[in-house]
Design a protein around this motif. Structure first.
Motif, PDB file in Angstrom:
ATOM      1  N   PRO A 414      50.850  39.158  49.798  1.00 42.15           N
ATOM      2  CA  PRO A 414      50.049  39.576  49.289  1.00 42.15           C
ATOM      3  C   PRO A 414      49.512  41.150  49.554  1.00 42.15           C
ATOM      4  O   PRO A 414      48.563  41.099  51.394  1.00 42.15           O
ATOM      5  CB  PRO A 414      49.380  38.477  48.503  1.00 42.15           C
ATOM      6  N   GLU A 415      49.647  41.514  49.352  1.00 37.28           N
ATOM      7  CA  GLU A 415      48.756  43.403  49.859  1.00 37.28           C
ATOM      8  C   GLU A 415      47.655  42.756  49.373  1.00 37.28           C
ATOM      9  O   GLU A 415      46.554  42.407  48.693  1.00 37.28           O
ATOM     10  CB  GLU A 415      49.110  44.544  48.552  1.00 37.28           C
ATOM     11  N   PRO A 416      46.612  43.258  50.238  1.00 34.50           N
ATOM     12  CA  PRO A 416      45.119  43.514  50.068  1.00 34.50           C
ATOM     13  C   PRO A 416      44.092  43.761  49.131  1.00 34.50           C
ATOM     14  O   PRO A 416      44.897  44.930  49.002  1.00 34.50           O
ATOM     15  CB  PRO A 416      44.925  44.021  51.762  1.00 34.50           C
ATOM     16  N   ARG A 417      43.672  43.369  48.519  1.00 35.30           N
ATOM     17  CA  ARG A 417      42.802  43.902  47.216  1.00 35.30           C
ATOM     18  C   ARG A 417      41.014  44.326  47.728  1.00 35.30           C
ATOM     19  O   ARG A 417      41.028  42.953  47.583  1.00 35.30           O
ATOM     20  CB  ARG A 417      43.119  43.044  46.310  1.00 35.30           C
ATOM     21  N   LEU A 418      41.447  45.216  48.422  1.00 31.51           N
ATOM     22  CA  LEU A 418      39.608  45.659  48.997  1.00 31.51           C
ATOM     23  C   LEU A 418      38.914  46.309  47.797  1.00 31.51           C
ATOM     24  O   LEU A 418      39.531  47.140  47.388  1.00 31.51           O
ATOM     25  CB  LEU A 418      39.748  46.320  50.064  1.00 31.51           C
ATOM     26  N   GLY A 427      38.129  50.293  63.185  1.00 30.83           N
ATOM     27  CA  GLY A 427      38.658  48.744  63.634  1.00 30.83           C
ATOM     28  C   GLY A 427      37.467  47.736  64.677  1.00 30.83           C
ATOM     29  O   GLY A 427      36.190  49.106  64.818  1.00 30.83           O
ATOM     30  N   PRO A 428      37.413  46.883  65.344  1.00 31.32           N
ATOM     31  CA  PRO A 428      38.316  46.080  64.787  1.00 31.32           C
ATOM     32  C   PRO A 428      38.132  45.866  63.313  1.00 31.32           C
ATOM     33  O   PRO A 428      37.333  45.550  62.542  1.00 31.32           O
ATOM     34  CB  PRO A 428      38.166  44.550  66.291  1.00 31.32           C
ATOM     35  N   VAL A 429      38.998  44.819  62.850  1.00 33.62           N
ATOM     36  CA  VAL A 429      39.157  44.575  61.506  1.00 33.62           C
ATOM     37  C   VAL A 429      39.165  42.979  62.055  1.00 33.62           C
ATOM     38  O   VAL A 429      39.696  42.240  63.139  1.00 33.62           O
ATOM     39  CB  VAL A 429      40.721  44.553  60.805  1.00 33.62           C
ATOM     40  N   VAL A 430      38.441  41.658  61.309  1.00 40.93           N
ATOM     41  CA  VAL A 430      38.418  40.337  61.337  1.00 40.93           C
ATOM     42  C   VAL A 430      38.831  39.947  60.184  1.00 40.93           C
ATOM     43  O   VAL A 430      38.917  40.185  58.807  1.00 40.93           O
ATOM     44  CB  VAL A 430      37.515  40.144  61.730  1.00 40.93           C
ATOM     45  N   VAL A 431      40.154  38.592  59.829  1.00 41.68           N
ATOM     46  CA  VAL A 431      40.316  38.143  58.923  1.00 41.68           C
ATOM     47  C   VAL A 431      40.473  36.896  58.975  1.00 41.68           C
ATOM     48  O   VAL A 431      40.248  35.921  59.794  1.00 41.68           O
ATOM     49  CB  VAL A 431      42.232  38.552  59.524  1.00 41.68           C
ATOM     50  N   GLU A 432      39.704  36.244  58.333  1.00 39.85           N
ATOM     51  CA  GLU A 432      39.218  35.025  58.094  1.00 39.85           C
ATOM     52  C   GLU A 432      40.709  34.901  56.782  1.00 39.85           C
ATOM     53  O   GLU A 432      40.101  34.625  55.398  1.00 39.85           O
ATOM     54  CB  GLU A 432      37.570  34.971  57.677  1.00 39.85           C
ATOM     55  N   VAL A 433      40.806  33.155  56.904  1.00 36.35           N
ATOM     56  CA  VAL A 433      41.730  32.214  56.416  1.00 36.35           C
ATOM     57  C   VAL A 433      40.830  31.288  56.280  1.00 36.35           C
ATOM     58  O   VAL A 433      41.017  30.544  57.404  1.00 36.35           O
ATOM     59  CB  VAL A 433      42.670  32.638  56.535  1.00 36.35           C
ATOM     60  N   THR A 434      40.646  30.649  55.316  1.00 41.01           N
ATOM     61  CA  THR A 434      39.737  29.145  55.038  1.00 41.01           C
ATOM     62  C   THR A 434      40.909  28.744  54.433  1.00 41.01           C
ATOM     63  O   THR A 434      41.198  28.928  52.835  1.00 41.01           O
ATOM     64  CB  THR A 434      39.042  29.446  54.122  1.00 41.01           C
ATOM     65  N   TYR A 435      41.215  27.470  55.314  1.00 42.74           N
ATOM     66  CA  TYR A 435      42.060  26.078  54.318  1.00 42.74           C
ATOM     67  C   TYR A 435      41.190  25.082  53.485  1.00 42.74           C
ATOM     68  O   TYR A 435      39.592  25.066  54.625  1.00 42.74           O
ATOM     69  CB  TYR A 435      42.827  25.757  55.291  1.00 42.74           C
ATOM     70  N   VAL A 436      41.393  24.433  53.040  1.00 43.21           N
ATOM     71  CA  VAL A 436      40.951  22.697  52.656  1.00 43.21           C
ATOM     72  C   VAL A 436      41.803  22.043  53.253  1.00 43.21           C
ATOM     73  O   VAL A 436      42.858  22.183  52.686  1.00 43.21           O
ATOM     74  CB  VAL A 436      39.999  22.974  51.496  1.00 43.21           C
ATOM     75  N   ILE A 437      41.323  21.333  54.508  1.00 50.37           N
ATOM     76  CA  ILE A 437      42.033  19.781  54.596  1.00 50.37           C
ATOM     77  C   ILE A 437      41.563  18.825  54.398  1.00 50.37           C
ATOM     78  O   ILE A 437      40.632  18.384  54.889  1.00 50.37           O
ATOM     79  CB  ILE A 437      42.411  20.038  56.267  1.00 50.37           C
ATOM     80  N   ALA A 438      42.648  17.699  54.198  1.00 47.52           N
ATOM     81  CA  ALA A 438      42.683  16.518  53.312  1.00 47.52           C
ATOM     82  C   ALA A 438      42.215  16.169  54.978  1.00 47.52           C
ATOM     83  O   ALA A 438      42.859  16.080  55.838  1.00 47.52           O
ATOM     84  CB  ALA A 438      43.198  15.513  52.516  1.00 47.52           C
ATOM     85  N   PRO A 439      41.557  14.570  55.446  1.00 47.25           N
ATOM     86  CA  PRO A 439      41.730  14.014  56.529  1.00 47.25           C
ATOM     87  C   PRO A 439      42.985  13.348  57.222  1.00 47.25           C
ATOM     88  O   PRO A 439      43.178  13.244  58.394  1.00 47.25           O
ATOM     89  CB  PRO A 439      40.416  12.881  56.502  1.00 47.25           C
ATOM     90  N   GLU A 440      43.915  12.776  56.306  1.00 47.94           N
ATOM     91  CA  GLU A 440      45.061  12.430  56.747  1.00 47.94           C
ATOM     92  C   GLU A 440      46.079  13.618  57.304  1.00 47.94           C
ATOM     93  O   GLU A 440      47.086  13.521  58.014  1.00 47.94           O
ATOM     94  CB  GLU A 440      45.363  12.248  55.283  1.00 47.94           C
ATOM     95  N   ASN A 441      45.893  14.918  56.886  1.00 48.49           N
ATOM     96  CA  ASN A 441      46.214  16.307  57.083  1.00 48.49           C
ATOM     97  C   ASN A 441      46.095  17.108  58.445  1.00 48.49           C
ATOM     98  O   ASN A 441      46.574  17.558  58.401  1.00 48.49           O
ATOM     99  CB  ASN A 441      46.475  16.830  56.042  1.00 48.49           C
ATOM    100  N   VAL A 479      40.290  32.086  62.272  1.00 54.01           N
ATOM    101  CA  VAL A 479      39.815  33.387  61.735  1.00 54.01           C
ATOM    102  C   VAL A 479      40.314  34.179  63.398  1.00 54.01           C
ATOM    103  O   VAL A 479      40.775  34.026  64.382  1.00 54.01           O
ATOM    104  CB  VAL A 479      38.019  33.335  62.508  1.00 54.01           C
ATOM    105  N   TYR A 480      40.860  35.853  62.855  1.00 57.68           N
ATOM    106  CA  TYR A 480      41.615  36.364  63.614  1.00 57.68           C
ATOM    107  C   TYR A 480      41.115  37.826  63.873  1.00 57.68           C
ATOM    108  O   TYR A 480      40.955  38.388  62.884  1.00 57.68           O
ATOM    109  CB  TYR A 480      42.884  36.622  64.333  1.00 57.68           C
ATOM    110  N   PRO A 515      44.883  28.943  50.576  1.00 57.40           N
ATOM    111  CA  PRO A 515      43.893  29.631  51.215  1.00 57.40           C
ATOM    112  C   PRO A 515      43.104  30.870  50.633  1.00 57.40           C
ATOM    113  O   PRO A 515      44.040  31.353  49.560  1.00 57.40           O
ATOM    114  CB  PRO A 515      44.810  29.667  52.775  1.00 57.40           C
ATOM    115  N   THR A 516      42.265  31.180  50.617  1.00 60.16           N
ATOM    116  CA  THR A 516      41.160  31.945  51.244  1.00 60.16           C
ATOM    117  C   THR A 516      41.814  32.982  51.959  1.00 60.16           C
ATOM    118  O   THR A 516      40.901  32.463  52.791  1.00 60.16           O
ATOM    119  CB  THR A 516      40.216  31.968  50.299  1.00 60.16           C
ATOM    120  N   VAL A 517      41.607  34.737  51.468  1.00 59.45           N
ATOM    121  CA  VAL A 517      41.370  35.501  52.595  1.00 59.45           C
ATOM    122  C   VAL A 517      40.624  36.286  52.495  1.00 59.45           C
ATOM    123  O   VAL A 517      40.139  36.570  51.308  1.00 59.45           O
ATOM    124  CB  VAL A 517      43.096  36.126  52.562  1.00 59.45           C
ATOM    125  N   VAL A 518      39.423  36.800  53.775  1.00 58.48           N
ATOM    126  CA  VAL A 518      38.889  37.445  53.977  1.00 58.48           C
ATOM    127  C   VAL A 518      38.228  38.915  54.906  1.00 58.48           C
ATOM    128  O   VAL A 518      39.332  38.235  55.608  1.00 58.48           O
ATOM    129  CB  VAL A 518      37.578  37.552  53.336  1.00 58.48           C
TER     130      VAL A 518
END
Length: 526
Positions: A414-418, A427-441, A479-480, A515-518
């Motif tokens: 999706p287009e970044p909404r800032l 720059g540099p630009v830091v991108v954080e993507v947050t995932y919620v992962i169940a233990p079995e996954n 984080v990248y 996932p949420t992206v910052v």
């Protein structure tokens, strides 16, 4: 199952046909020039090393300029770039002709001007090859790559034969003059072609940023690195035949300039035959089987050429050698054309050209020295043994199968909404993507993360990490770091492929929620 496209099917497309013919004419002239240059040196002291150095001087610039040439071809109008390069080569060709006619050509000057023509070739090859996907449908790219090899090997068959006749009757200067005319013809054809590239809405990449991006792509693409490694293992020993063929014709077989042309014509006939059946071979054989069979065939032909003094037998052995040469290299070129995404295609092809011509330059120099010190026959036998040994390593380091991968561009982020408007080149630009992962996954997520890392690094990231949130159970943070906001926008707008999308979606499917992206931007302007 759809039948494979005929080798000749791209020639039904008018623009491709005209450009292909222009390139063929230029390649014929280039081979005429190579034969003329080598024949000027064949009677000089240390002829084996000097003759081999002609090939080194012509191919070494590709090693030095391959990636910068790819950057320019990916950033500038490829048609205009090709026109200016042909005019540059025309000027060098005219100088070569004039100096040779007046008897002022010396070996160092000949090698220097050959190096200049090699610089032009370094710019031409990746630029023209990157244009081919614009000219033919994707399904016909293997056939177009095969036709590229057909033109090279037709040039090898026709160019030396014509050069031999001209050298015998009018001298080397006429050969250089015809080569100069082919550059002019190619430039005129390009001038009248009106290219209509699809706009991508992005500004051209800055040169240094594009250079670094190309290097990162190669570094983080195991598939491309394996392609380059296998090409080197084949070309380094195989080039001994091409580098030492003038000496073989002159000193061992006593065939003269016309005989040298006949030997090259035999190689060309085999190569053209290989190109005709290449689409069917690609259907019947895997890339690794084709590489193995081609390498073994070439090694056997090298051994025959080394051990036999009968010209007719040598000519017969060179036909399967030409067939094997094209089976290995044209298949590799077609595989790369299909694998490389458009945004980095010229840079990737530039690296392929660097490996290919670099192997030729280094190999030609080394085989020339070995032939000078140990003799022609031992040098060719060592080359045959090394080619066979390279084939034996295929089970250890096989080519990575890419035929199933989706390499079409994919815009799925999706287009970044800032809340702020960033400086495009900040720059540099830091991108954080947050995932919620169940233990079995979690095991599957961690296993998929490595492929995700390579995707990010290939398309623009310079650092990447995966972290576990200490305060929230099951929360994983990817984080990248991307050098600039412009580089990150290019990730959004054209660098990702369908294969990258599959990896991204596979990782997202393991998350309990989307996932949420910052995006973290520089707090202060640089």
């Amino acid at each position: 199952m759809t039948a494979p496209a005929s080798t000749w099917s791209p020639l039904r497309i008018g623009v491709f046909r005209v450009l292909w013919l222009a390139v063929l004419g230029s390649q014929v002239g280039t081979w005429m020039q190579t034969v003329g240059a080598q024949w000027l040196l064949v009677d000089r002291p240390g002829a084996a090393a000097l003759v081999a150095l002609v090939q080194t001087a012509g191919t070494l610039p590709v090693v030095l300029l391959a990636l910068p040439a790819g950057v320019l071809a990916d950033s500038l109008d490829r048609r205009r770039l090709l026109i200016w390069v042909q005019l540059f080569m025309l000027a060098i060709g005219v100088l070569l002709t004039g100096l040779t006619m007046t008897g002022q050509m010396t070996p160092p000057l000949l090698l220097a001007l050959t190096f200049g023509l090699g610089c032009g070739m370094a710019m031409t090859n990746p630029t023209y090859q990157a244009l081919i996907p614009e000219l033919v449908p994707r399904a016909q790219l293997p056939s177009a790559a095969a036709l590229g090899s057909v033109s090279v090997n037709l040039a090898r068959a026709v160019g030396p034969a014509v050069a031999g006749v001209l050298i015998a009757h009018t001298g080397v200067a006429a050969v250089f003059g015809i080569n100069s005319a082919t550059f002019l013809i190619f430039a005129v054809v390009l001038f009248f072609w009106r290219r209509h590239p699809e706009p991508d809405g992005m500004l051209p990449e800055p040169f240094l940023a594009a250079l670094r991006a190309g290097g990162r792509y190669v570094r983080h693409s195991p598939t491309l690195r394996r392609f380059l490694f296998r090409i080197e293992l084949f070309v380094l020993p195989a080039v001994a035949l091409w580098a030492l063929l003038p000496v073989l014709a002159s000193q061992r077989l006593h065939m003269g300039a016309g005989g040298y042309g006949l030997l090259l014509a035999a190689l060309g006939v085999g190569a053209v035959g290989g190109a005709v059946v290449l689409p069917k071979l690609r259907e019947a054989l895997s890339d690794n089987r084709m590489l193995g069979i081609g390498s073994a065939t070439y090694a056997l032909a090298l051994a025959v050429v080394a051990l036999v003094r009968e010209p007719a037998v040598v000519v017969a052995a060179l036909v399967p050698a030409g067939f094997a040469w094209i089976a290995v290299l044209s298949n590799a070129n077609a595989g790369l054309q299909l694998f490389l995404p458009n945004w980095v295609r010229a840079r990737g092809l530039g690296m392929y050209q660097s490996a290919f011509f670099g192997g030729q330059a280094l190999g030609a120099f080394c085989w020339g020295l070995l032939a000078q010190r140990a003799g022609l026959v031992p040098a060719l036998l060592v080359a045959a043994a090394m080619t066979a040994a390279g084939a034996a390593t295929i089970p250890l380091w096989p080519l990575i199968d890419t035929r199933h991968l989706d390499r079409e561009p994919a815009t799925f982020w999706p287009e970044p909404r800032l809340a702020v408007e960033p400086d495009r080149f900040a720059g540099p630009v830091v991108v954080e993507v947050t995932y919620v992962i169940a233990p079995e996954n979690e095991p599957a997520f961690l296993a998929a993360a490595d492929a995700l890392r390579r995707t990010r690094m290939r398309t623009g990231a310079v650092q990447w990490g995966l972290f576990r949130a200490g305060e929230v159970a099951g929360e994983m943070l990817e984080v990248y770091v991307v050098p600039t906001w412009d580089e990150h926008l290019r990730q959004h707008a054209g660098r990702l492929t369908g294969a990258d999308q599959e990896i991204d979606l596979r990782v997202q499917a393991l998350s309990e929620r989307p996932p949420t992206v910052v995006h973290l931007l520089p707090a202060r302007p640089r």
